[in-house]
Design an enzyme around this catalytic site. Structure first.
Site, short mmCIF file in Angstrom:
data_model
loop_
_atom_site.label_atom_id
_atom_site.label_comp_id
_atom_site.label_asym_id
_atom_site.label_seq_id
_atom_site.Cartn_x
_atom_site.Cartn_y
_atom_site.Cartn_z
N ALA A 272 59.12 49.21 -105.79
CA ALA A 272 59.03 49.01 -106.78
C ALA A 272 59.50 47.29 -107.31
O ALA A 272 60.33 47.01 -106.71
CB ALA A 272 59.66 49.95 -108.00
N MET A 273 58.92 46.49 -108.18
CA MET A 273 59.34 45.32 -108.40
C MET A 273 59.52 45.25 -109.83
O MET A 273 58.39 45.45 -110.51
CB MET A 273 58.32 44.26 -107.93
CG MET A 273 58.55 43.06 -108.07
SD MET A 273 60.01 42.53 -107.45
CE MET A 273 60.76 41.28 -108.52
N GLU A 274 60.50 44.50 -110.14
CA GLU A 274 61.03 44.48 -111.74
C GLU A 274 60.35 43.55 -112.37
O GLU A 274 61.04 43.08 -113.50
CB GLU A 274 62.57 44.56 -111.62
CG GLU A 274 63.04 43.22 -111.22
CD GLU A 274 63.65 43.03 -109.95
OE1 GLU A 274 63.00 43.95 -108.94
OE2 GLU A 274 64.28 42.33 -109.40
N ASN A 275 59.29 43.00 -112.10
CA ASN A 275 58.62 41.96 -113.02
C ASN A 275 58.87 41.98 -114.49
O ASN A 275 58.84 43.25 -115.06
CB ASN A 275 57.43 41.87 -112.83
CG ASN A 275 56.74 41.89 -111.27
OD1 ASN A 275 57.19 41.04 -110.66
ND2 ASN A 275 56.12 42.94 -110.93
N GLU A 308 64.52 49.80 -111.87
CA GLU A 308 64.01 48.82 -112.33
C GLU A 308 64.02 48.23 -113.61
O GLU A 308 64.28 46.83 -114.12
CB GLU A 308 62.26 48.76 -112.11
CG GLU A 308 61.89 49.09 -110.50
CD GLU A 308 62.54 48.35 -109.55
OE1 GLU A 308 62.64 47.11 -109.79
OE2 GLU A 308 62.71 48.90 -108.26
N HIS A 311 67.00 46.00 -113.99
CA HIS A 311 67.00 44.75 -113.82
C HIS A 311 66.28 43.94 -114.90
O HIS A 311 66.46 42.72 -115.11
CB HIS A 311 65.88 44.63 -112.61
CG HIS A 311 66.43 44.62 -111.35
ND1 HIS A 311 67.61 44.05 -110.76
CD2 HIS A 311 65.86 45.39 -110.27
CE1 HIS A 311 67.62 44.41 -109.52
NE2 HIS A 311 66.44 45.39 -109.23
N GLU A 330 70.85 43.53 -107.09
CA GLU A 330 70.60 44.75 -106.33
C GLU A 330 71.70 45.75 -106.23
O GLU A 330 71.19 46.96 -106.69
CB GLU A 330 69.75 44.53 -105.07
CG GLU A 330 68.53 43.57 -104.91
CD GLU A 330 67.29 44.20 -105.80
OE1 GLU A 330 67.37 45.51 -106.25
OE2 GLU A 330 66.42 43.54 -105.96
N1 BES Z 1 63.64 43.73 -106.61
C1 BES Z 1 63.22 44.74 -105.74
C2 BES Z 1 62.07 44.74 -105.16
C3 BES Z 1 62.03 43.86 -103.92
C4 BES Z 1 62.56 44.56 -102.62
C5 BES Z 1 61.45 42.67 -103.73
C6 BES Z 1 62.49 43.59 -101.37
C7 BES Z 1 61.37 41.94 -102.66
C8 BES Z 1 61.83 42.32 -101.46
C9 BES Z 1 63.56 46.03 -106.46
O1 BES Z 1 64.17 46.05 -107.89
C10 BES Z 1 63.75 47.09 -105.69
O2 BES Z 1 65.18 47.12 -105.48
N2 BES Z 1 63.34 48.17 -105.35
C11 BES Z 1 63.57 49.03 -104.49
C12 BES Z 1 63.76 50.52 -105.20
C13 BES Z 1 65.03 50.85 -105.56
C14 BES Z 1 65.11 52.28 -106.30
C15 BES Z 1 66.21 50.84 -104.75
C16 BES Z 1 62.61 49.29 -103.38
O3 BES Z 1 61.66 48.58 -103.26
O4 BES Z 1 62.91 50.33 -102.47
ZN ZN Z 2 66.20 46.09 -107.40
#
Ligand code: BES
Ligand code: ZN
Length: 874
Positions: A272-275, A308, A311, A330
């Site tokens: 997922a992405m926190e845009n 998300e 964030h 993160e």
């Molecule tokens: N900011 C990340 C998404 C991301 C990951 C963007 C790698 C670019 C490169 C997002 O907030 C995130 O951490 N997502 C996790 C899920 C979370 C519950 C640990 C993911 O994508 O697995």
């Molecule tokens: Zn994250």
């Protein structure tokens, strides 16, 4: 141009303040046109403007610049694009004066298939395949959608306009303020955003339905799903509606945007992405189906949503100054997501489950090839690889350690000040420590620098002395080698009871704890256990002397220890054995006291340790392979009998998750009875998809049972399973099946499953699940297959972080030095920067496995011990 090449950061002579961005995606041709006007501050006189741009074509003669208060338009004398450094250099005849200026650029790009930048994803509607346009900019791909100062510190406001077919949903970070319809197309303009970083900008154009709600704090939240699927968005919506007010209170600052949209995207590289204001998700991380999703899926949705949304404060409102501080984003979001999940679902015992996350961090950080949490980043291509267990899980674990050291209340108050002080700005690790020091009066940086600036972690060796304990720290390395790291270690211990506690800081290499004031407890030996790192809240392992270890075993058997501590003792002992610091027999006799274990997290750990022990014994002493499996199967029987295959009315979420894990493990370990039951239930399910006999929680176990039974000469059940895959439109179900497909013991079936993962029937985002699920018998086939398909794999996944998963899982499972050499040689001629770290880590792991196997082979008396354990009656 030359002078700007190879720089890690953009020059700061000019900085952007406001972007006006117009995009016109063409969903059929998979192209887009764009037009930008950027308001900038020229901070120092300069002839150059240097910004990021990649994979874009700048329209001829479209670039212009004018001072804020003049009408005089300047045209650059030279427009240079550097593909390697991903920069656009605009050179002007004369130096630009200091002050505000406006830059105009028109450009064109492609809606790519790489799941980054501005890309296309596909979906089916009434049986027809269509394209949607989606953005994924983190860490450094906004530059693939529009030229920009693509660094987190360059915060600006964004005024976005999108032209799209009139029947499409068009979303961005902010609410739309106007839709102008012109025949078959419409132009949607959005409200201007507050100050934000480029990596958080988002745009989605496609066909969706939504459900919506308003939180107690007045936040408007929508969940967008595939057309007709909104009921699957209900759970995530509820979680968001409760989580936003929870965070607003916890951080002492309300959610800062007028709306929050969450949307499921069919092709998505991360989870997922926190845009800001428009959070994008994989379908598996957002959608929950009452009937076909498992309890584990539900928990995953809650955790991802909570992560998300965290964030939105930690990351979006306050942003890291540079990627070196990614862990702040993160690690923090990960830690806070557990806080929110615990608040919403206390019965999930999520902090007990958190110990498993700490363990993941321990695994990676025990390697010489690990890296410090604060890591230098010199080039955009290096950023992807630091989204790893160190930034996320060591980060989150250190925050947990600090919170328990400072106290929850003091810690929270510090965070409130931090968020207020740095809102709409950027911060570094040391800025957070400074605020927490002010709040607590402790010198937080002194404690934390030893943890964030060096890689690795300590093992504390605890020995009983006459009046207490002698403690000594040294760096834990999975290889058993001696590291020279030292840390400031917050020691906690309990003595005979959770009421009797001591805290201390271990500053140097050695220290001690006096326990003479606790003499009374010593009277009864059973209750005189000593456990360090109480509740596993700190980031170190413990090695106890034989006397303390024996008492801990009795305490576990007598049910005196909490689940987190039972977990910690088991995992630390496993880690010390696999590093050849203790004999395997020590681990086996410890495992033996977990026969009555019922806790989900502890049993998951026991299962994982069980797989590793089973592998090492099978490779070291093949004649004892059956015994070790039997021993582990017996350990799981108590829980298996209690849980059975069918849900028990009113049972807990944790029992539902546990059932799936235990049954899958029993099947994988070769428990014939469980396998037969799985086959039976699968056949009933084939005839009746709505049968009650195969609930989602146990489907994985049945699917693995099916595949364990498939051989090259009888593949009919494999075909049936594929049909279930083809039929379902629920991603979680698809992933469950993909993860089972390669679990057959027959190499030719494994190969067929791996080939299937590359077929058009599997989305690029999902192929790796098949690889993850390969049986141990299939490890050689998996590696051969990987080599044969390397060109395709590196082409399809090479431009993102997904390739690292292919590499690490393809080479995992081997336990000989020869194999490690072979794999090392293979990659030495295939050097690509984005897998460098992964390759070295994987090879290090293989050598560690090999060493353990060698060690176990030499351990005296193991056959007899295993024989004894396997056939012991209880
Ligand atoms: N900011 C990340 C998404 C991301 C990951 C963007 C790698 C670019 C490169 C997002 O907030 C995130 O951490 N997502 C996790 C899920 C979370 C519950 C640990 C993911 O994508 O697995
Ligand atoms: Zn994250």
């Amino acid at each position: 141009m030359e002078q700007f090449k190879g720089l890690p950061r953009l020059p700061t002579t000019a900085v952007p303040r406001r972007y006006e961005l117009e995009l016109r995606p063409d969903l059929d041709a998979c192209k887009f046109d764009g037009k930008l006007t950027i308001t900038l501050d020229v901070v120092e006189e300069t002839k150059y403007l240097v910004l990021n741009s990649a994979d874009l074509v700048i329209k001829d003669k479209s670039v212009w610049l004018r001072g804020k208060d003049t009408t005089k338009v300047l045209v650059p004398s030279n427009v240079g694009l550097d593909a390697e450094d991903e920069i656009l250099v605009l050179e002007f005849e004369e130096a630009l004066p200091r002050g505000k200026a406006i830059l105009g650029i028109e450009f064109q790009g492609t809606l790519n298939d790489q799941m980054k930048g501005f890309y296309r994803s596909t979906y089916l509607i009434n049986g027809e395949k269509r394209n949607m346009a989606v953005t994924q900019f983190e860490p450094a791909d906004a530059r693939r959608c529009f030229p920009c100062w693509d660094e987190p510190v360059c915060k600006a406001t964004f005024k976005i306009t999108v032209q799209a077919p009139v029947d499409r949903v068009v979303l961005s970070n902010m609410p739309s303020i106007e839709e102008k319809i012109d025949g078959a197309s419409k132009t949607v303009s959005f409200e201007e955003s507050p100050l934000m970083s480029t990596y958080l900008v988002a745009i989605v154009v496609g066909e969706f339905d939504y459900i919506e709600g308003t939180s107690a704090a007045g936040n408007k939240v929508r969940v967008y799903t595939e057309v007709g699927k909104t009921s699957q968005g209900k759970f995530a919506l509820d979680v968001a509606l409760l989580t936003l007010p929870f965070y607003a209170k916890y951080f002492g600052t309300p959610y800062s945007l007028p709306k929050l949209d969450m949307i499921a995207i069919p092709d998505f590289s991360a989870g997922a992405m926190e845009n800001y204001g428009l959070v994008t998700y994989r379908e598996t991380a957002l959608l929950y189906d009452e009937k076909h999703s498992a309890a584990a899926n539900k928990q995953r949705v809650a955790i991802v949503v909570a992560h998300e949304l965290a964030h939105q404060w930690f990351g979006n409102l306050v942003t890291m100054e540079w990627w070196t501080h990614l862990w702040l984003n993160e690690g923090f979001a990960t830690w806070v997501s557990y806080l929110a999940a615990d608040h919403l679902f206390p019965e999930w015992k999520i902090w007990t489950q958190f110990t498993d996350q700490t363990m993941e961090a321990f695994r990676l950080d025990g390697l010489v090839e690990s890296h410090p949490i604060e890591v230098e980043v010199h080039h955009a291509s290096q950023i992807d690889e630091i989204f790893d267990a160190i930034s996320y899980l060591k980060g989150a674990s250190l925050i947990r350690m600090l919170e328990s050291y400072l106290g929850a209340q003091c810690f929270q108050k510090g965070l409130v000040s931090y968020i207020k002080r740095y809102a709409c700005k950027n911060a570094r690790t040391e800025d957070l420590w400074a605020v927490l020091s002010e709040e607590s009066g402790e010198s937080v940086n002194e404690l934390m620098d030893s943890w964030t600036k060096q890689k690795g972690y300590p093992v504390v060796i605890a020995k009983r002395t006459d009046d207490g304990l002698e403690l000594e720290q040294s760096q834990y390395l999975s290889s058993g080698a001696l590291g020279d790291g030292q840390w400031v270690v917050p020691i906690t211990l309990c003595y005979g009871s959770y009421e009797v506690r001591k805290n201390a800081l271990l500053h140097g290499k050695v220290g001690g704890v006096n326990l003479s004031d606790f003499k009374l407890v010593e009277a009864s030996s059973q209750s005189s256990w000593i456990k360090l790192n109480v509740g596993q809240t700190a980031f170190y392992r413990v090695q106890y002397d034989d006397v303390i270890a024996a008492r801990l075993r009795s305490a576990i058997a007598a049910g005196l220890l909490d689940a987190t501590d039972r977990f910690g003792i088991l995992d630390d002992t496993y880690a010390l054995c696999s590093a050849c610091k203790q004999p395997l027999s020590a681990l086996l006799s410890l495992m033996d006291v977990y026969r009555q274990e019922l806790d989900y997290t502890v049993l998951s750990c026991l299962i994982n340790v069980g797989y590793k022990v089973s592998r090492v014994v099978s490779d070291a002493i093949p004649d004892s392979a059956a015994q070790v499996k039997l021993f582990i199967i017996n350990l799981l029987q108590f829980a298996a009998e209690k849980l059975g295959w069918d849900p028990i009315a009113g049972e807990s979420h944790l029992d539902a998750m546990l059932r799936g894990e235990i049954l899958t493990a029993l099947v994988a370990l070769g428990h014939e009875e469980t396998k037969q039951e799985g086959l039976k239930r699968f056949n009933i399910f084939l005839n009746d998809r709505s049968t009650q006999l195969l609930p989602a929680d146990v489907r994985k176990a049945a699917y693995v049972a099916v595949m364990r039974n498939v051989t090259a000469s009888d593949k009919s059940a494999y075909e049936s399973l594929l049909n279930v895959y083809r039929e379902t439109d629920l991603s979680q179900e698809k992933v469950r099946i993909l993860g089972s497909l390669a679990s057959s013991p027959d190499p030719s079936v494994v190969r067929e499953a791996l080939d299937f993962s590359m077929s058009p029937e599997v989305r690029n985002q999902d192929a790796v699940y098949v690889l993850f699920g390969t049986s141990s018998e299939g490890r050689e086939t998996k590696w051969l297959w990987f080599k044969e398909n390397w060109d395709l794999i590196s082409k399809r996944w090479g431009s993102g972080f997904m390739i690292t998963r292919f590499v690490s899982s393809s080479v995992s499972g081997f336990t000989t030095e020869e194999k490690a050499d072979e794999i090392q040689a293979y990659f030495s001629t295939r050097k690509i920067p984005s897998i460098e770290r992964t390759v070295s880590q994987s090879i290090e792991r293989l050598r560690i496995n090999a060493q353990w196997v060698k060690n176990v082979r030499q351990e005296k008396g193991l056959e007899d011990i295993l024989q004894e354990l396997a056939y012991r009656k209880y």
